[in-house]
Design a protein around this motif. Sequence first.
Motif, short mmCIF file in Angstrom:
data_model
loop_
_atom_site.label_atom_id
_atom_site.label_comp_id
_atom_site.label_asym_id
_atom_site.label_seq_id
_atom_site.Cartn_x
_atom_site.Cartn_y
_atom_site.Cartn_z
N VAL A 180 -15.16 -18.13 -7.60
CA VAL A 180 -14.89 -19.06 -6.50
C VAL A 180 -16.19 -19.31 -5.74
O VAL A 180 -16.92 -18.37 -5.41
N TRP A 181 -16.47 -20.58 -5.51
CA TRP A 181 -17.63 -21.01 -4.72
C TRP A 181 -17.10 -21.43 -3.35
O TRP A 181 -16.19 -22.25 -3.25
N SER A 182 -17.68 -20.87 -2.29
CA SER A 182 -17.13 -21.12 -0.95
C SER A 182 -18.19 -21.00 0.12
O SER A 182 -18.96 -20.02 0.14
N VAL A 183 -18.24 -21.97 1.01
CA VAL A 183 -19.07 -21.87 2.21
C VAL A 183 -18.37 -20.99 3.24
O VAL A 183 -19.00 -20.20 3.94
N GLY A 184 -17.04 -21.12 3.34
CA GLY A 184 -16.29 -20.38 4.35
C GLY A 184 -16.46 -18.88 4.25
O GLY A 184 -16.48 -18.18 5.27
N LEU A 185 -16.61 -18.37 3.03
CA LEU A 185 -16.72 -16.92 2.85
C LEU A 185 -18.06 -16.35 3.30
O LEU A 185 -18.22 -15.13 3.33
#
Length: 296
Positions: free
Chosen positions: A22-27
Motif C-alpha cells: 500500500v502506498w499512502s501519504v496519510g500513513l
Amino acid sequence: MNEVRAVHDAGSLKEAVGPYGVWSVGLRSEDPARRGELAEAAAELEELGFGAVWLGGNSEVRNAVPLIEATSRLIVATGIQSIWQHEAAETAARFAEVEAAHPGRFLLGLGVSHAQLAERYRRPYSAMVGHLDALDAAGVPAERRVLAALGPRMLELSRDRAAGSHPYLVTPEHAAVAREILGDAPLLAPETKVVLETDPERARSTARGSLAPYLELPNYTNALLKFGFTEDDFADGGSDRLVDALFAWGDDDRIRARIEAFRTAGADHVALQLVDGQSRDALPREAWRRLAELLT
C-alpha cells in the motif's frame, strides 16, 4: 561489489515485501494525535496480507518508525525520500538506529524529486551517484535501498547500486522495459493508482483530480511521451486514454486484471495507492479491506 551485493540479497527482499503493498501519504503523518490511528491502520494492513507500506510524499526514515513498532513483519519504505532535502550522513545515522532496533524492517526509497519542487535540483543523475557514494561510506547497504527510477540511466543505477526500483506514475509497458534493464534479480516495485468505482465518468473524474498536478512535472510527462502518449493526452487533467493507462478502475475483475498486468510485465511487487477524492492524508481503511479482498 555493490552490484553483486544488491543482486545477491534481492530474493529475500522480494519474499519480504510480497506481491502487493500500500502506498499512502496519510500513513506518514507526524501529528502526535494520530499516532494510535496510524498504528492501528498499519497493523490491519499487515493482517490483511499486504507485505509493505510505502510512505508517500517526501517521507523520511523517522516516519517509518511508528509503523514498524506497531507491526511484526511489515516492511515500511520511504516512497520516496528526496536526496535534496536529507543529507546522507543524517539518513545513515537514522537508518542505523532503526536497523539496530528492528532488523530488516525498513527499506530506504530514494529519489531526485523534480526541479519545480527542489530548490537545489541540478544534474540529478550525478547527484544521486554522489548520494549513494556517501551512503556506502556511511554503511547503508545497497540491498536495503531502492531508487525511484523512470529513465534508463536511473534504472541501471537501481540495478548496480541498489536492490531495485520503485517507479511512480508508470504503466505496465514501463514495467516491461524496466525489467529488461534491471535483469531478473533486482526488485521492481512500481506504484499504481486504484479507483474503486465502476461508473466511467465518476471514476475518471476522481482520477483526474489526483493526476492533474503530476502532469505539470516534466520528469513524469517526458517519461510518458516515450510510451506513445502525446502532449494532447496531458491536457485538462489527462485524456481518457492516459487515465485508463495509469489508474485501475471498474469492477473487481477489471481492477484485478490491471494490477496483474504489472506483474505479467515483470513487476515483483505493486504498491497500490487508493484514490477516492478524499484528502491524501486520509486513511481509507474500508477501501483497503476491499482491495485486499479482491486480490485474494
